[in-house]
Design a protein around this motif. Structure first.
Motif, PDB file in Angstrom:
ATOM      1  N   SER A  36       0.859  -1.188   0.000  1.00 45.98           N
ATOM      2  CA  SER A  36       0.000   0.000   0.000  1.00 45.98           C
ATOM      3  C   SER A  36       0.894   1.236   0.000  1.00 45.98           C
ATOM      4  N   LEU A  37       1.015   1.870  -1.134  1.00 49.70           N
ATOM      5  CA  LEU A  37       1.819   3.089  -1.222  1.00 49.70           C
ATOM      6  C   LEU A  37       1.030   4.244  -0.624  1.00 49.70           C
ATOM      7  N   ASN A  38       1.742   5.220  -0.048  1.00 53.62           N
ATOM      8  CA  ASN A  38       1.046   6.400   0.466  1.00 53.62           C
ATOM      9  C   ASN A  38       1.927   7.631   0.293  1.00 53.62           C
ATOM     10  N   PRO A  39       1.336   8.825   0.389  1.00 50.63           N
ATOM     11  CA  PRO A  39       2.054  10.060   0.051  1.00 50.63           C
ATOM     12  C   PRO A  39       3.197  10.414   0.996  1.00 50.63           C
ATOM     13  N   ALA A  40       3.369   9.664   2.097  1.00 47.23           N
ATOM     14  CA  ALA A  40       4.483   9.954   3.011  1.00 47.23           C
ATOM     15  C   ALA A  40       5.712   9.105   2.699  1.00 47.23           C
ATOM     16  N   MET A  41       5.577   8.151   1.816  1.00 47.13           N
ATOM     17  CA  MET A  41       6.652   7.164   1.613  1.00 47.13           C
ATOM     18  C   MET A  41       7.808   7.691   0.778  1.00 47.13           C
ATOM     19  N   GLU A  42       9.008   7.259   1.173  1.00 47.18           N
ATOM     20  CA  GLU A  42      10.216   7.543   0.393  1.00 47.18           C
ATOM     21  C   GLU A  42      10.738   6.211  -0.138  1.00 47.18           C
ATOM     22  N   LEU A  43      10.877   6.113  -1.456  1.00 45.49           N
ATOM     23  CA  LEU A  43      11.226   4.851  -2.093  1.00 45.49           C
ATOM     24  C   LEU A  43      12.617   4.905  -2.704  1.00 45.49           C
ATOM     25  N   LEU A  44      13.187   3.711  -2.889  1.00 48.72           N
ATOM     26  CA  LEU A  44      14.471   3.576  -3.588  1.00 48.72           C
ATOM     27  C   LEU A  44      14.321   2.510  -4.657  1.00 48.72           C
ATOM     28  N   GLU A  45      14.623   2.882  -5.911  1.00 49.81           N
ATOM     29  CA  GLU A  45      14.662   1.875  -6.981  1.00 49.81           C
ATOM     30  C   GLU A  45      16.119   1.588  -7.333  1.00 49.81           C
ATOM     31  N   PHE A  46      16.465   0.314  -7.336  1.00 49.91           N
ATOM     32  CA  PHE A  46      17.827  -0.126  -7.686  1.00 49.91           C
ATOM     33  C   PHE A  46      17.831  -0.623  -9.129  1.00 49.91           C
ATOM     34  N   GLY A  47      18.745  -0.082  -9.950  1.00 52.68           N
ATOM     35  CA  GLY A  47      18.815  -0.502 -11.355  1.00 52.68           C
ATOM     36  C   GLY A  47      17.614   0.003 -12.128  1.00 52.68           C
ATOM     37  N   ALA A  98      26.181   4.491  -3.714  1.00 52.33           N
ATOM     38  CA  ALA A  98      25.765   5.891  -3.883  1.00 52.33           C
ATOM     39  C   ALA A  98      24.784   6.321  -2.791  1.00 52.33           C
ATOM     40  N   ILE A  99      24.421   5.369  -1.937  1.00 51.42           N
ATOM     41  CA  ILE A  99      23.505   5.659  -0.825  1.00 51.42           C
ATOM     42  C   ILE A  99      24.304   5.748   0.467  1.00 51.42           C
ATOM     43  N   ASP A 100      23.995   6.735   1.295  1.00 53.18           N
ATOM     44  CA  ASP A 100      24.584   6.820   2.633  1.00 53.18           C
ATOM     45  C   ASP A 100      23.755   5.920   3.544  1.00 53.18           C
ATOM     46  N   GLN A 101      24.317   4.761   3.853  1.00 46.94           N
ATOM     47  CA  GLN A 101      23.523   3.753   4.567  1.00 46.94           C
ATOM     48  C   GLN A 101      23.313   4.103   6.030  1.00 46.94           C
ATOM     49  N   VAL A 102      23.999   5.142   6.523  1.00 48.19           N
ATOM     50  CA  VAL A 102      23.779   5.599   7.899  1.00 48.19           C
ATOM     51  C   VAL A 102      22.686   6.664   7.916  1.00 48.19           C
ATOM     52  N   GLU A 103      22.782   7.615   6.997  1.00 49.30           N
ATOM     53  CA  GLU A 103      21.901   8.782   7.032  1.00 49.30           C
ATOM     54  C   GLU A 103      20.585   8.581   6.278  1.00 49.30           C
ATOM     55  N   GLU A 104      20.589   7.736   5.265  1.00 49.44           N
ATOM     56  CA  GLU A 104      19.401   7.643   4.395  1.00 49.44           C
ATOM     57  C   GLU A 104      18.538   6.441   4.764  1.00 49.44           C
ATOM     58  N   ARG A 105      17.252   6.684   4.769  1.00 50.14           N
ATOM     59  CA  ARG A 105      16.294   5.627   5.091  1.00 50.14           C
ATOM     60  C   ARG A 105      15.201   5.608   4.019  1.00 50.14           C
ATOM     61  N   PHE A 106      14.724   4.415   3.683  1.00 50.36           N
ATOM     62  CA  PHE A 106      13.676   4.276   2.674  1.00 50.36           C
ATOM     63  C   PHE A 106      12.578   3.368   3.214  1.00 50.36           C
ATOM     64  N   ASP A 107      11.358   3.651   2.815  1.00 54.62           N
ATOM     65  CA  ASP A 107      10.236   2.818   3.243  1.00 54.62           C
ATOM     66  C   ASP A 107      10.111   1.573   2.384  1.00 54.62           C
ATOM     67  N   LEU A 108      10.632   1.639   1.171  1.00 55.96           N
ATOM     68  CA  LEU A 108      10.526   0.492   0.254  1.00 55.96           C
ATOM     69  C   LEU A 108      11.676   0.554  -0.745  1.00 55.96           C
ATOM     70  N   ILE A 109      12.336  -0.581  -0.938  1.00 58.50           N
ATOM     71  CA  ILE A 109      13.384  -0.703  -1.953  1.00 58.50           C
ATOM     72  C   ILE A 109      12.932  -1.770  -2.942  1.00 58.50           C
ATOM     73  N   TYR A 110      12.992  -1.454  -4.229  1.00 58.96           N
ATOM     74  CA  TYR A 110      12.520  -2.413  -5.229  1.00 58.96           C
ATOM     75  C   TYR A 110      13.437  -2.378  -6.446  1.00 58.96           C
ATOM     76  N   SER A 111      13.340  -3.453  -7.234  1.00 54.34           N
ATOM     77  CA  SER A 111      14.216  -3.589  -8.388  1.00 54.34           C
ATOM     78  C   SER A 111      13.568  -4.514  -9.398  1.00 54.34           C
ATOM     79  N   ASN A 112      13.548  -4.109 -10.644  1.00 53.51           N
ATOM     80  CA  ASN A 112      12.962  -4.934 -11.713  1.00 53.51           C
ATOM     81  C   ASN A 112      14.044  -5.287 -12.725  1.00 53.51           C
TER      82      ASN A 112
END
Ligand SMILES: C[S@@+](CC[C@H](N)C(=O)[O-])C[C@H]1O[C@@H](n2cnc3c(N)ncnc32)[C@H](O)[C@@H]1O
Length: 124
Positions: A36-47, A98-112
């Motif tokens: 369930s996506l929502n307007p507060a989410m921050e996403l990361l797409e890999f590739g 390329a991601i700062d794994q300490v400072e950056e947080r994502f609600d969903l990471i996906y890759s196709n």
């Protein structure tokens, strides 16, 4: 030819392939059925390639960061973002480093269709 060079050479014609568009569309449908996506989410797409997947999702979330190691793919994606006046998609040239794994947080990471291109020595 490196993986990046391979995809650089394909970037300009990528969106013209119905098969690639169809696979991305199926991925989008499956993702939306399970998350369930929502307007507060921050996403990361890999590739992300040219952004076929995330272009369908950005309107439902706060922001999407998009990673790809192909400069050609990122260039096409940046042109699409500018052309459509999108302000919540941020492409980055590179892989997970390329991601700062300490400072950056994502609600969903996906890759196709990208993980199988990651060199075996780089896999966990
Ligand atoms: C088959 S394409 C899929 C592109 C896009 N996800 C789509 O559905 O159209 C695979 C993509 O993964 C990218 N890629 C390969 N290895 C990568 C890595 N280690 N980090 C980030 N991107 C990578 C390639 O440059 C290419 O754009």
């Amino acid at each position: 030819m490196t993986c990046s060079e391979h995809f650089d050479a394909k970037a300009r014609e990528w969106d013209e392939h119905p098969g690639k568009r169809n696979v991305a569309q199926v991925f989008v449908c499956e993702l939306q059925m399970h998350v369930s996506l929502n307007p507060a989410m921050e996403l990361l797409e890999f590739g992300c390639g040219t952004g076929l997947v995330s272009m369908e999702l950005h309107g439902q979330v706060a922001a999407i960061t998009l990673l790809d190691t192909s400069a050609g793919m990122i260039e096409v994606l940046q042109e699409k973002i500018a052309q459509h006046g999108i302000d919540n998609m941020q492409p980055r040239l590179g892989g997970l480093s390329a991601i700062d794994q300490v400072e950056e947080r994502f609600d969903l990471i996906y890759s196709n269709m990208a993980l199988h291109h990651v060199a075996r020595q780089n896999r966990p």
